[in-house]
Design a protein around this motif. Sequence first.
Motif, PDB file in Angstrom:
ATOM      1  N   SER A   1       0.820  -1.212   0.000  1.00 25.59           N
ATOM      2  CA  SER A   1       0.000   0.000   0.000  1.00 25.59           C
ATOM      3  C   SER A   1       0.850   1.255   0.000  1.00 25.59           C
ATOM      4  N   ILE A   2       2.043   1.165   0.568  1.00 25.68           N
ATOM      5  CA  ILE A   2       2.931   2.323   0.626  1.00 25.68           C
ATOM      6  C   ILE A   2       3.416   2.707  -0.766  1.00 25.68           C
ATOM      7  N   THR A   3       3.644   1.680  -1.612  1.00 24.11           N
ATOM      8  CA  THR A   3       4.190   1.936  -2.954  1.00 24.11           C
ATOM      9  C   THR A   3       3.115   2.397  -3.944  1.00 24.11           C
ATOM     10  N   ARG A   4       1.834   2.237  -3.555  1.00 24.66           N
ATOM     11  CA  ARG A   4       0.771   2.677  -4.450  1.00 24.66           C
ATOM     12  C   ARG A   4       0.554   4.192  -4.318  1.00 24.66           C
TER      13      ARG A   4
ATOM     14  N   ASP B   1      -6.952  -7.524  10.206  1.00 23.07           N
ATOM     15  CA  ASP B   1      -7.829  -7.895  11.310  1.00 23.07           C
ATOM     16  C   ASP B   1      -7.849  -9.406  11.523  1.00 23.07           C
ATOM     17  N   ALA B   2      -7.869 -10.164  10.417  1.00 26.34           N
ATOM     18  CA  ALA B   2      -7.870 -11.621  10.523  1.00 26.34           C
ATOM     19  C   ALA B   2      -6.582 -12.114  11.171  1.00 26.34           C
ATOM     20  N   ALA B   3      -5.446 -11.519  10.767  1.00 24.87           N
ATOM     21  CA  ALA B   3      -4.154 -11.918  11.338  1.00 24.87           C
ATOM     22  C   ALA B   3      -4.096 -11.595  12.826  1.00 24.87           C
TER      23      ALA B   3
ATOM     24  N   GLU C   1      -9.989  -2.047   1.967  1.00 30.49           N
ATOM     25  CA  GLU C   1     -10.826  -2.972   2.732  1.00 30.49           C
ATOM     26  C   GLU C   1     -10.228  -4.370   2.772  1.00 30.49           C
ATOM     27  N   THR C   2      -9.605  -4.793   1.647  1.00 31.02           N
ATOM     28  CA  THR C   2      -8.944  -6.107   1.611  1.00 31.02           C
ATOM     29  C   THR C   2      -7.769  -6.134   2.587  1.00 31.02           C
ATOM     30  N   ARG C   3      -6.983  -5.058   2.566  1.00 27.63           N
ATOM     31  CA  ARG C   3      -5.811  -4.978   3.453  1.00 27.63           C
ATOM     32  C   ARG C   3      -6.253  -4.966   4.916  1.00 27.63           C
TER      33      ARG C   3
ATOM     34  N   GLU D   1      -4.575   4.210  -3.504  1.00 32.84           N
ATOM     35  CA  GLU D   1      -5.149   2.945  -3.060  1.00 32.84           C
ATOM     36  C   GLU D   1      -6.667   3.025  -3.145  1.00 32.84           C
ATOM     37  N   THR D   2      -7.250   2.083  -3.847  1.00 33.64           N
ATOM     38  CA  THR D   2      -8.704   2.095  -3.981  1.00 33.64           C
ATOM     39  C   THR D   2      -9.352   1.653  -2.668  1.00 33.64           C
TER      40      THR D   2
END
Length: 284
Positions: free
Chosen positions: A182-185, A201-203, A194-196, A188-189
């Motif tokens: 995300s930093i290199t984008r 959160d899952a981790a 939301e995917t990230r 970010e859409t």
Amino acid sequence: MLPLSSRSLCLLAGLGLASTACAPTYQLGLKPAQSTGLFKDGREQVLAVADSVEVRLSFVCYEPTRVVFEAEYYNPTKRTLVVDPAAFQYEASRVAASPLPEGQKTKRPKPLPGMEVTAAVAAASMALPLPPLPPQALAAFDPEPEITALKERADKEAMKAARVDWLGLALGVASIATDVASITRNNETRAQYETRAAIRDAAFTYNSISSATKIGHAVAAEVMQARAADLQEYALRKVTLEPGFQVRGYLYFPRYDAADGLVVKAPVGSNAVPLEFVQVRKRL
């Protein structure tokens, strides 16, 4: 001295016969059937002698499912003696309930605070059924299988606590990778965000649960190791007693609260000597 964990269990279990609301409560205890005047560590001992071998027994405490005695052997003879805790037994007895006067047969007895009562009176005062006596003598527990089982279970729990959680590790790596990406984008859409966030959160959730589970396994391993160590240090274990030597250790019997008397039979060679105790209930 009794280990801390066992002392706590004994204190809780010693308050024994709790009851439902408004019913009396009793403190359970064991003492020699006849006063002997022999004491060790504040506990009165029952003494028996057979073939010149001296056996002493004292009540230590109640555990939730067991009653604990301390046995002491002294061998003044010129021959060896095998002392085996698994060869100990006790027989339970009960004082017959006294018939109530006519007209009081439906009334529950109300012992005064401080009174010592029989099992039948205690049960009647709490409106509880009186269970039958054991049909046969009850043997003491052999500590060796329990020590072995505790050590094996402790090792398994310790292995579970130390095991690498590859799924948790993979989720953590995936979360870090998406954060770095995300930093290199430049832009970010919302879907990417939301995917990230979902991966992060899952981790976090999974690894929190995994850590708690590992802590649970580690605590279980520690408790079992401590119990095994207590038994190794304090329990009476099978031993060959040489002439002129003595041995002492704890005996663990099944607990039976609905008895008024216990006769412990201690092995001496091919014989067994009786050591008599009364089980009392004091109204609190």
